[in-house]
Design a protein around this motif. Structure first.
Motif, PDB file in Angstrom:
ATOM      1  N   THR A 163      -0.702   5.080   0.723  1.00 11.56           N
ATOM      2  CA  THR A 163       0.443   5.843   0.228  1.00 11.56           C
ATOM      3  C   THR A 163       0.027   7.054  -0.601  1.00 11.56           C
ATOM      4  OG1 THR A 163       0.626   4.356  -1.688  1.00 11.56           O
ATOM      5  CG2 THR A 163       2.024   3.875   0.238  1.00 11.56           C
ATOM      6  N   GLU A 164      -1.288   7.267  -0.753  1.00 10.74           N
ATOM      7  CA  GLU A 164      -1.759   8.449  -1.467  1.00 10.74           C
ATOM      8  C   GLU A 164      -1.449   9.718  -0.680  1.00 10.74           C
ATOM      9  OE1 GLU A 164      -5.889   8.070  -2.251  1.00 10.74           O
ATOM     10  OE2 GLU A 164      -5.613   6.840  -4.027  1.00 10.74           O
ATOM     11  N   LYS A 165      -1.504  10.838  -1.375  1.00  3.87           N
ATOM     12  CA  LYS A 165      -1.246  12.125  -0.730  1.00  3.87           C
ATOM     13  C   LYS A 165      -2.279  12.386   0.363  1.00  3.87           C
ATOM     14  CE  LYS A 165      -0.566  17.036  -1.701  1.00  3.87           C
ATOM     15  NZ  LYS A 165      -0.555  18.097  -2.749  1.00  3.87           N
ATOM     16  N   GLY A 166      -1.794  12.720   1.550  1.00  2.00           N
ATOM     17  CA  GLY A 166      -2.673  13.015   2.667  1.00  2.00           C
ATOM     18  C   GLY A 166      -3.138  11.805   3.443  1.00  2.00           C
ATOM     19  N   GLN A 167      -2.684  10.599   3.034  1.00  2.00           N
ATOM     20  CA  GLN A 167      -3.100   9.390   3.725  1.00  2.00           C
ATOM     21  C   GLN A 167      -2.093   8.995   4.810  1.00  2.00           C
ATOM     22  OE1 GLN A 167      -5.935   7.850   3.564  1.00  2.00           O
ATOM     23  NE2 GLN A 167      -6.817   8.966   1.832  1.00  2.00           N
ATOM     24  N   LEU A 168      -2.324   7.858   5.433  1.00  2.00           N
ATOM     25  CA  LEU A 168      -1.572   7.460   6.623  1.00  2.00           C
ATOM     26  C   LEU A 168      -0.073   7.329   6.374  1.00  2.00           C
ATOM     27  CD1 LEU A 168      -4.036   4.703   7.910  1.00  2.00           C
ATOM     28  CD2 LEU A 168      -3.714   6.984   8.882  1.00  2.00           C
ATOM     29  N   LEU A 169       0.299   6.731   5.247  1.00  2.00           N
ATOM     30  CA  LEU A 169       1.715   6.486   4.952  1.00  2.00           C
ATOM     31  C   LEU A 169       2.057   7.088   3.593  1.00  2.00           C
ATOM     32  CD1 LEU A 169       1.830   2.742   6.089  1.00  2.00           C
ATOM     33  CD2 LEU A 169       2.650   4.718   7.379  1.00  2.00           C
ATOM     34  N   ALA A 186      -4.057   5.680  17.846  1.00  2.00           N
ATOM     35  CA  ALA A 186      -3.912   4.423  17.105  1.00  2.00           C
ATOM     36  C   ALA A 186      -2.806   4.549  16.066  1.00  2.00           C
ATOM     37  CB  ALA A 186      -5.226   4.055  16.431  1.00  2.00           C
ATOM     38  N   SER A 187      -2.062   3.481  15.862  1.00  2.00           N
ATOM     39  CA  SER A 187      -1.002   3.467  14.858  1.00  2.00           C
ATOM     40  C   SER A 187      -1.612   3.225  13.479  1.00  2.00           C
ATOM     41  CB  SER A 187       0.000   2.360  15.179  1.00  2.00           C
ATOM     42  OG  SER A 187      -0.615   1.089  15.033  1.00  2.00           O
ATOM     43  N   PRO A 188      -0.852   3.536  12.404  1.00  2.00           N
ATOM     44  CA  PRO A 188      -1.375   3.257  11.057  1.00  2.00           C
ATOM     45  C   PRO A 188      -1.800   1.809  10.877  1.00  2.00           C
ATOM     46  CG  PRO A 188       0.554   4.671  10.913  1.00  2.00           C
ATOM     47  CD  PRO A 188       0.429   4.270  12.352  1.00  2.00           C
ATOM     48  N   TRP A 189      -1.012   0.862  11.388  1.00  2.00           N
ATOM     49  CA  TRP A 189      -1.364  -0.557  11.274  1.00  2.00           C
ATOM     50  C   TRP A 189      -2.676  -0.857  11.984  1.00  2.00           C
ATOM     51  CZ3 TRP A 189      -0.758  -4.775   8.625  1.00  2.00           C
ATOM     52  CH2 TRP A 189      -1.085  -6.012   9.190  1.00  2.00           C
ATOM     53  N   GLN A 190      -2.861  -0.306  13.182  1.00  2.00           N
ATOM     54  CA  GLN A 190      -4.095  -0.525  13.925  1.00  2.00           C
ATOM     55  C   GLN A 190      -5.295   0.067  13.192  1.00  2.00           C
ATOM     56  OE1 GLN A 190      -2.769   1.271  17.622  1.00  2.00           O
ATOM     57  NE2 GLN A 190      -2.730  -0.732  18.651  1.00  2.00           N
ATOM     58  N   ILE A 191      -5.102   1.214  12.578  1.00  2.00           N
ATOM     59  CA  ILE A 191      -6.196   1.849  11.837  1.00  2.00           C
ATOM     60  C   ILE A 191      -6.578   1.004  10.630  1.00  2.00           C
ATOM     61  CG2 ILE A 191      -6.808   3.844  10.415  1.00  2.00           C
ATOM     62  CD1 ILE A 191      -5.134   5.549  12.319  1.00  2.00           C
ATOM     63  N   ILE A 192      -5.577   0.466   9.938  1.00  2.00           N
ATOM     64  CA  ILE A 192      -5.848  -0.368   8.770  1.00  2.00           C
ATOM     65  C   ILE A 192      -6.617  -1.621   9.164  1.00  2.00           C
ATOM     66  CG2 ILE A 192      -4.778  -1.822   7.004  1.00  2.00           C
ATOM     67  CD1 ILE A 192      -2.473   0.261   6.936  1.00  2.00           C
ATOM     68  N   VAL A 193      -6.141  -2.308  10.209  1.00  2.00           N
ATOM     69  CA  VAL A 193      -6.703  -3.604  10.588  1.00  2.00           C
ATOM     70  C   VAL A 193      -8.015  -3.476  11.349  1.00  2.00           C
ATOM     71  CG1 VAL A 193      -6.277  -5.690  11.950  1.00  2.00           C
ATOM     72  CG2 VAL A 193      -4.432  -4.698  10.588  1.00  2.00           C
ATOM     73  N   LYS A 194      -8.107  -2.481  12.229  1.00  2.00           N
ATOM     74  CA  LYS A 194      -9.263  -2.389  13.121  1.00  2.00           C
ATOM     75  C   LYS A 194     -10.318  -1.369  12.702  1.00  2.00           C
ATOM     76  CE  LYS A 194      -6.676  -3.965  17.183  1.00  2.00           C
ATOM     77  NZ  LYS A 194      -6.297  -3.692  18.585  1.00  2.00           N
ATOM     78  N   VAL A 195      -9.961  -0.506  11.744  1.00  2.00           N
ATOM     79  CA  VAL A 195     -10.916   0.522  11.322  1.00  2.00           C
ATOM     80  C   VAL A 195     -11.246   0.403   9.841  1.00  2.00           C
ATOM     81  CG1 VAL A 195     -11.371   2.989  11.122  1.00  2.00           C
ATOM     82  CG2 VAL A 195     -10.141   2.116  13.119  1.00  2.00           C
ATOM     83  N   LEU A 196     -10.239   0.558   8.979  1.00  2.00           N
ATOM     84  CA  LEU A 196     -10.488   0.608   7.544  1.00  2.00           C
ATOM     85  C   LEU A 196     -11.080  -0.691   7.000  1.00  2.00           C
ATOM     86  CD1 LEU A 196      -7.334   2.532   6.228  1.00  2.00           C
ATOM     87  CD2 LEU A 196      -9.686   3.359   6.315  1.00  2.00           C
ATOM     88  N   LEU A 197     -10.406  -1.804   7.260  1.00  2.00           N
ATOM     89  CA  LEU A 197     -10.874  -3.082   6.690  1.00  2.00           C
ATOM     90  C   LEU A 197     -12.244  -3.505   7.225  1.00  2.00           C
ATOM     91  CD1 LEU A 197      -7.524  -5.094   6.516  1.00  2.00           C
ATOM     92  CD2 LEU A 197      -8.820  -4.101   4.623  1.00  2.00           C
TER      93      LEU A 197
END
Length: 220
Positions: free
Chosen positions: A41-47, A128-139
């Protein structure tokens, strides 16, 4: 040292492990999504959402700036409402988990921020959707750093659990106060400190080992 005190030592160690284990699990379950939301939720981030980010950030900062011993006292009504009492190991888990959750949230947020932005951009370009990026990339990319941070969180909880003994929370801190300090048994206090130090070293060693293996597996 008598057999009775040795039995109390092992019982207190078991109580400490129980408090730290359960509160660590609760803090991770709530701190993981908290940290993810703080980042995305930060500025410039996914959501991006300034309102949510500032609100959550303020709550987290307020909780983290409150000394644990004061937080335990403030949460006595909440603890009684949840577990029915404010004394004992089960009661101590409530303030321990609440104190650790904001810390874990910041740990997760910091670990996710270390992920290379190019990896995220590549995932976005592939649709990729934000959820996919969170689960499959970021984490997955941040997992070694998350393990290091969680290890530090568990070590902090060991210290907090010892403080919980000051108001009847049980565990090694309670043993040191009731049987060491109040009865002028320096040997009991010394042994309790040694056990706590050994427990911290064990947690740190296991956490470092797991983080190294995760980094090595990530390179392969």
């Amino acid at each position: 040292m008598s057999a009775k005190l040795l039995a109390l030592l092992f019982s207190s160690l078991a109580d400490t492990l129980y408090m730290v284990g359960v509160s660590s699990l609760i803090a991770f379950l709530f701190g993981l999504p908290l940290g993810v939301v703080l980042l995305v939720t930060e500025k410039g981030q996914l959501l991006e959402s300034a309102v949510i980010n500032r609100l959550l950030g303020s709550v987290v900062n307020a909780a983290r700036s409150t000394p644990f011993i004061i937080l335990m006292v403030l949460l006595i009504p909440v603890t009684r409402a949840i577990v029915g009492t404010s004394i004992g190991t089960n009661a101590a888990i409530v303030p321990l988990a609440i104190a650790a959750t904001p810390f874990v949230g910041r740990v997760i947020e910091g670990a996710l921020r270390e992920v290379d932005g190019g990896v995220v951009e590549a995932a976005l370009s592939m649709g990729a959707s934000p959820w996919q990026i969170i689960v499959k990339v970021l984490l997955p990319e941040a997992l070694p750093a998350i393990v290091v941070g969680l290890t530090l969180s568990v070590i902090n909880l060991i210290g907090y659990s010892a403080m919980a003994g000051a108001i009847g929370g049980g565990g090694l801190g309670d043993l040191a106060i009731r049987y060491g300090y109040q009865r002028f048994r320096l040997d009991v206090m010394f042994l309790t400190v040694v056990v706590l130090i050994a427990l911290v070293h064990l947690c740190q060693g296991l956490g470092d080992l797991l983080a190294r293996r995760l980094r090595r597996d990530g390179r392969n």
